[in-house]
Write a protein that holds these residues in place. Structure first.
Motif, PDB file in Angstrom:
ATOM      1  N   LYS A  38       0.850  -1.199   0.324  1.00 54.33           N
ATOM      2  CA  LYS A  38      -0.084   0.024   0.281  1.00 54.33           C
ATOM      3  C   LYS A  38       0.749   1.380  -0.092  1.00 54.33           C
ATOM      4  O   LYS A  38       0.525   2.220  -0.665  1.00 54.33           O
ATOM      5  CB  LYS A  38      -0.879   0.003   1.180  1.00 54.33           C
ATOM      6  N   GLU A  39       1.988   1.249   0.835  1.00 53.12           N
ATOM      7  CA  GLU A  39       3.048   2.335   0.788  1.00 53.12           C
ATOM      8  C   GLU A  39       3.439   2.630  -0.572  1.00 53.12           C
ATOM      9  O   GLU A  39       3.516   3.890  -0.803  1.00 53.12           O
ATOM     10  CB  GLU A  39       3.836   2.156   1.917  1.00 53.12           C
ATOM     11  N   HIS A  40       3.665   1.513  -1.271  1.00 53.86           N
ATOM     12  CA  HIS A  40       4.478   2.077  -2.395  1.00 53.86           C
ATOM     13  C   HIS A  40       3.477   2.046  -3.762  1.00 53.86           C
ATOM     14  O   HIS A  40       3.801   1.976  -4.965  1.00 53.86           O
ATOM     15  CB  HIS A  40       5.511   0.880  -2.929  1.00 53.86           C
ATOM     16  N   ASN A  41       2.198   1.868  -3.334  1.00 50.99           N
ATOM     17  CA  ASN A  41       1.118   1.681  -4.461  1.00 50.99           C
ATOM     18  C   ASN A  41       1.289   0.567  -5.281  1.00 50.99           C
ATOM     19  O   ASN A  41       1.409   0.996  -6.649  1.00 50.99           O
ATOM     20  CB  ASN A  41       0.915   3.181  -5.159  1.00 50.99           C
ATOM     21  N   CYS A  42       1.839  -0.529  -4.973  1.00 50.27           N
ATOM     22  CA  CYS A  42       2.054  -1.676  -5.852  1.00 50.27           C
ATOM     23  C   CYS A  42       0.614  -2.075  -6.585  1.00 50.27           C
ATOM     24  O   CYS A  42      -0.381  -2.284  -5.959  1.00 50.27           O
ATOM     25  CB  CYS A  42       2.666  -2.668  -5.006  1.00 50.27           C
ATOM     26  N   ALA A  43       0.941  -2.191  -7.995  1.00 51.68           N
ATOM     27  CA  ALA A  43      -0.450  -2.725  -8.958  1.00 51.68           C
ATOM     28  C   ALA A  43      -0.733  -4.139  -8.539  1.00 51.68           C
ATOM     29  O   ALA A  43      -1.782  -4.506  -9.011  1.00 51.68           O
ATOM     30  CB  ALA A  43      -0.107  -2.188 -10.265  1.00 51.68           C
ATOM     31  N   CYS A  44       0.488  -5.087  -8.362  1.00 53.28           N
ATOM     32  CA  CYS A  44       0.239  -6.515  -8.241  1.00 53.28           C
ATOM     33  C   CYS A  44       1.209  -6.992  -7.343  1.00 53.28           C
ATOM     34  O   CYS A  44       2.227  -6.273  -6.897  1.00 53.28           O
ATOM     35  CB  CYS A  44       0.209  -6.923  -9.806  1.00 53.28           C
ATOM     36  N   THR A  45       0.905  -8.178  -7.063  1.00 52.78           N
ATOM     37  CA  THR A  45       1.954  -9.084  -6.033  1.00 52.78           C
ATOM     38  C   THR A  45       2.596  -9.876  -6.997  1.00 52.78           C
ATOM     39  O   THR A  45       2.001 -10.957  -7.501  1.00 52.78           O
ATOM     40  CB  THR A  45       1.340  -9.602  -4.983  1.00 52.78           C
ATOM     41  N   VAL A  46       3.848 -10.053  -6.670  1.00 52.97           N
ATOM     42  CA  VAL A  46       4.792 -11.390  -7.329  1.00 52.97           C
ATOM     43  C   VAL A  46       5.212 -12.401  -6.244  1.00 52.97           C
ATOM     44  O   VAL A  46       6.055 -11.786  -5.307  1.00 52.97           O
ATOM     45  CB  VAL A  46       5.819 -10.713  -8.147  1.00 52.97           C
ATOM     46  N   GLY A  47       4.937 -13.550  -6.342  1.00 51.09           N
ATOM     47  CA  GLY A  47       5.505 -14.692  -5.434  1.00 51.09           C
ATOM     48  C   GLY A  47       6.489 -15.383  -5.961  1.00 51.09           C
ATOM     49  O   GLY A  47       6.291 -16.072  -7.216  1.00 51.09           O
ATOM     50  N   LEU A  48       7.701 -15.167  -5.937  1.00 52.83           N
ATOM     51  CA  LEU A  48       8.966 -15.898  -6.623  1.00 52.83           C
ATOM     52  C   LEU A  48       9.443 -16.704  -5.460  1.00 52.83           C
ATOM     53  O   LEU A  48       9.985 -16.404  -4.487  1.00 52.83           O
ATOM     54  CB  LEU A  48       9.797 -14.926  -7.195  1.00 52.83           C
ATOM     55  N   GLY A  49       9.854 -18.036  -5.913  1.00 57.72           N
ATOM     56  CA  GLY A  49      10.818 -18.960  -5.322  1.00 57.72           C
ATOM     57  C   GLY A  49       9.883 -20.227  -5.035  1.00 57.72           C
ATOM     58  O   GLY A  49       9.476 -20.814  -5.727  1.00 57.72           O
ATOM     59  N   GLY A  50      10.102 -20.699  -3.631  1.00 57.57           N
ATOM     60  CA  GLY A  50       9.554 -22.019  -3.210  1.00 57.57           C
ATOM     61  C   GLY A  50       8.221 -21.755  -2.470  1.00 57.57           C
ATOM     62  O   GLY A  50       7.515 -20.601  -2.453  1.00 57.57           O
ATOM     63  N   GLY A  51       7.808 -22.928  -1.750  1.00 55.13           N
ATOM     64  CA  GLY A  51       6.422 -22.707  -1.178  1.00 55.13           C
ATOM     65  C   GLY A  51       6.115 -21.639  -0.171  1.00 55.13           C
ATOM     66  O   GLY A  51       4.945 -20.965  -0.164  1.00 55.13           O
ATOM     67  N   LYS A  52       6.799 -21.149   0.809  1.00 57.05           N
ATOM     68  CA  LYS A  52       6.676 -20.224   1.868  1.00 57.05           C
ATOM     69  C   LYS A  52       6.410 -18.756   1.143  1.00 57.05           C
ATOM     70  O   LYS A  52       5.627 -18.083   1.376  1.00 57.05           O
ATOM     71  CB  LYS A  52       7.574 -19.932   2.805  1.00 57.05           C
ATOM     72  N   ILE A  77       5.781 -18.476  -2.004  1.00 59.15           N
ATOM     73  CA  ILE A  77       4.358 -18.188  -2.932  1.00 59.15           C
ATOM     74  C   ILE A  77       2.890 -18.281  -2.107  1.00 59.15           C
ATOM     75  O   ILE A  77       2.274 -17.527  -2.302  1.00 59.15           O
ATOM     76  CB  ILE A  77       4.399 -19.712  -3.741  1.00 59.15           C
ATOM     77  N   ASP A  78       2.957 -18.981  -1.092  1.00 60.40           N
ATOM     78  CA  ASP A  78       1.971 -18.882  -0.034  1.00 60.40           C
ATOM     79  C   ASP A  78       1.863 -17.503   0.715  1.00 60.40           C
ATOM     80  O   ASP A  78       0.668 -16.857   0.554  1.00 60.40           O
ATOM     81  CB  ASP A  78       1.999 -20.105   0.976  1.00 60.40           C
ATOM     82  N   THR A  79       2.921 -16.956   0.956  1.00 57.81           N
ATOM     83  CA  THR A  79       2.821 -15.589   1.435  1.00 57.81           C
ATOM     84  C   THR A  79       2.313 -14.470   0.425  1.00 57.81           C
ATOM     85  O   THR A  79       1.543 -13.510   0.887  1.00 57.81           O
ATOM     86  CB  THR A  79       4.099 -15.017   2.042  1.00 57.81           C
ATOM     87  N   LEU A  90      -2.128 -11.313  -8.802  1.00 56.60           N
ATOM     88  CA  LEU A  90      -1.034 -12.046  -8.462  1.00 56.60           C
ATOM     89  C   LEU A  90      -0.681 -13.091  -9.512  1.00 56.60           C
ATOM     90  O   LEU A  90      -1.065 -13.736 -10.222  1.00 56.60           O
ATOM     91  CB  LEU A  90      -1.786 -12.946  -7.396  1.00 56.60           C
ATOM     92  N   ILE A  91       0.643 -12.742  -9.554  1.00 55.96           N
ATOM     93  CA  ILE A  91       1.541 -13.573 -10.332  1.00 55.96           C
ATOM     94  C   ILE A  91       2.704 -14.413  -9.331  1.00 55.96           C
ATOM     95  O   ILE A  91       3.249 -14.078  -8.672  1.00 55.96           O
ATOM     96  CB  ILE A  91       2.348 -12.598 -11.268  1.00 55.96           C
ATOM     97  N   ILE A  92       2.647 -15.772 -10.036  1.00 55.60           N
ATOM     98  CA  ILE A  92       3.358 -16.711  -9.161  1.00 55.60           C
ATOM     99  C   ILE A  92       4.523 -17.045 -10.077  1.00 55.60           C
ATOM    100  O   ILE A  92       4.188 -17.579 -11.273  1.00 55.60           O
ATOM    101  CB  ILE A  92       2.459 -17.813  -8.814  1.00 55.60           C
ATOM    102  N   VAL A  93       5.596 -17.164  -9.552  1.00 55.20           N
ATOM    103  CA  VAL A  93       7.114 -17.676 -10.461  1.00 55.20           C
ATOM    104  C   VAL A  93       7.625 -18.629  -9.497  1.00 55.20           C
ATOM    105  O   VAL A  93       8.641 -18.260  -8.808  1.00 55.20           O
ATOM    106  CB  VAL A  93       7.673 -16.498 -10.630  1.00 55.20           C
ATOM    107  N   PRO A  94       7.457 -20.051  -9.707  1.00 60.13           N
ATOM    108  CA  PRO A  94       8.108 -20.983  -8.753  1.00 60.13           C
ATOM    109  C   PRO A  94       9.623 -21.162  -9.377  1.00 60.13           C
ATOM    110  O   PRO A  94       9.857 -20.830 -10.644  1.00 60.13           O
ATOM    111  CB  PRO A  94       7.395 -22.277  -9.051  1.00 60.13           C
ATOM    112  N   THR A  95      10.320 -21.274  -8.694  1.00 55.95           N
ATOM    113  CA  THR A  95      11.841 -21.479  -8.987  1.00 55.95           C
ATOM    114  C   THR A  95      12.372 -22.898  -8.831  1.00 55.95           C
ATOM    115  O   THR A  95      13.305 -23.367  -9.130  1.00 55.95           O
ATOM    116  CB  THR A  95      12.914 -20.745  -8.428  1.00 55.95           C
ATOM    117  N   ILE A  96      11.479 -23.880  -8.292  1.00 56.20           N
ATOM    118  CA  ILE A  96      11.534 -25.280  -8.201  1.00 56.20           C
ATOM    119  C   ILE A  96      10.182 -25.801  -8.666  1.00 56.20           C
ATOM    120  O   ILE A  96       9.131 -25.367  -8.415  1.00 56.20           O
ATOM    121  CB  ILE A  96      11.866 -25.705  -6.694  1.00 56.20           C
TER     122      ILE A  96
END
Length: 377
Positions: free
Chosen positions: A81-95, A97-99, A109-115
């Motif tokens: 909210k502070e940075h007025n982000c237009a979307c969220t990117v979850g990159l990496g493993g399960g934690k 991504i779930d966060t 929401l954009i999900i980018v698994p690295t495994i």
């Protein structure tokens, strides 16, 4: 009969696909909150900088602290909210991504698994933990991620054990979907009860989900070994591409819209045994798959097919393979009791379940695995 199916809005995978992240961020706006462990950011920093520059977007690094807790989610939501982000990117493993799922709450929401270790990236659910890592609760959102994007080059360069574990998780998909369909049990894709009178409530699976679950199993048998070898050599081949799709997309759609049954419940029960704590989710699921097949008295040809596949790629087939060299009768009963609690998915099996039957199935599965290893080596 009410049926339901749920899936991400878009799924895309390919070599060097991460370079297109900026394009997808751009469809929402000019900035995104990046939720990723610092080590994962370091692995792909060059690609992140390249895509940010090409598409003129800003990735706001979040300093993710590694745990999907209510406190961390609240901190990250305030940061977005502070940075007025237009979307969220979850990159990496399960934690991570779930966060990201919890922060986005089903929006942009954009999900980018690295495994490719589990089938969670495509789902509309997440697991919450306390700040010190203990289980807290499950969270469900109104829809699956907007975009799931997979860079197969990154997956190929991750440790092979993650890919093999993902195959163990995917191995369960067909057998649990089959049991759920045979019992006419509900699936996770249904809306929660009480959305509005006459609308919502539990739902059964679709034929589409059953077909995807079967394709998931068939692809594992066809391409699993070649994919493992490719990952060992850090190269992308058609077989590896197929298995990445299988581990993440086919299994993800299959479990959520096809249903869970005994396998994941037995997996949860096995966490009662301390020796299993050092093994990945999919590794424990692989052994639990054999236990469900015993529980339902599956044809021995089918059981041998599963044993052969698991052994060929290094998945566990007996308790010793998941850190349990010996187990007492009471310990085994504790495992079975946990697997059989009223809210567990084991009650989607197409017959009544007892603690004694589950304990017996685990015992026999363990012995079958031991005999298979000694007879084939």
């Amino acid at each position: 009969m009410r049926r339901a199916f749920i899936s991400p809005t878009k799924y895309v995978q390919g070599e060097n696909e991460l370079l297109n992240l900026g394009y997808f961020v751009q469809t929402f706006g000019d900035s995104a909150l990046l939720i990723a462990h610092p080590s994962d950011v370091a692995r792909v920093k060059e690609q992140l900088e390249a895509t940010s520059n090409q598409f003129k977007i800003k990735l706001v690094e979040s300093g993710f602290q590694g745990e999907c807790s209510r406190q961390e989610v609240a901190r990250l939501q305030a940061l977005a909210k502070e940075h007025n982000c237009a979307c969220t990117v979850g990159l990496g493993g399960g934690k991570a991504i779930d966060t990201a799922k919890c922060v986005a709450e089903g929006e942009a929401l954009i999900i980018v698994p690295t495994i490719a270790a589990t089938d969670a990236p495509t789902s509309h659910s997440a697991v919450l933990y306390t700040p010190d890592g203990a289980f807290d609760d499950y969270a469900y959102f109104k829809q699956s991620p907007s975009v799931v994007m997979i860079d197969t080059t990154i997956i190929a360069n991750a440790p092979t054990r993650f890919l093999v574990s993902g195959m163990g998780d995917a191995l369960s998909t067909y057998f649990e979907a089959r049991a759920t369909a045979n019992s006419y049990s509900n699936v996770n894709a249904g809306l929660p009860c009480g959305v509005r009178e006459g609308i919502g409530g539990p739902a059964k699976g679709t034929k589409a989900a059953s077909a995807l679950a079967k394709l998931c199993y068939e692809t594992l048998l066809e391409d699993g070994l070649q994919a493992k070898i490719a990952c060992d050599m850090n190269v992308v081949t058609p077989a590896l591409e197929n298995i990445i799709e299988t581990n993440i997309l086919l299994s993800g759609l299959g479990f959520e819209s096809g249903g869970l049954a005994a396998i994941h419940a037995i997996h949860n029960g096995l966490t009662e045994l301390e020796g299993t704590h050092h093994y990945f989710h999919g590794e424990k699921v692989a052994f639990s798959t054999i236990a469900q097949l015993v529980l339902e008295n599956a044809d021995q040809i089918e059981i041998d097919e599963v044993l052969t596949f698991c052994k060929s790629i290094g998945l566990p087939i007996c308790l010793a393979d998941i850190g349990v060299d010996s187990v007492t009768h009471e310990e085994l009963m504790n495992v079975a009791r946990k697997a059989c609690i009223p809210e567990e998915s084991i009650h989607s099996m197409p017959f009544p379940i007892t603690v004694e039957a589950v304990a017996a199935a685990i015992m026999v599965a363990d012995q079958l695995g031991r005999q298979f290893k000694s007879g084939k080596e």
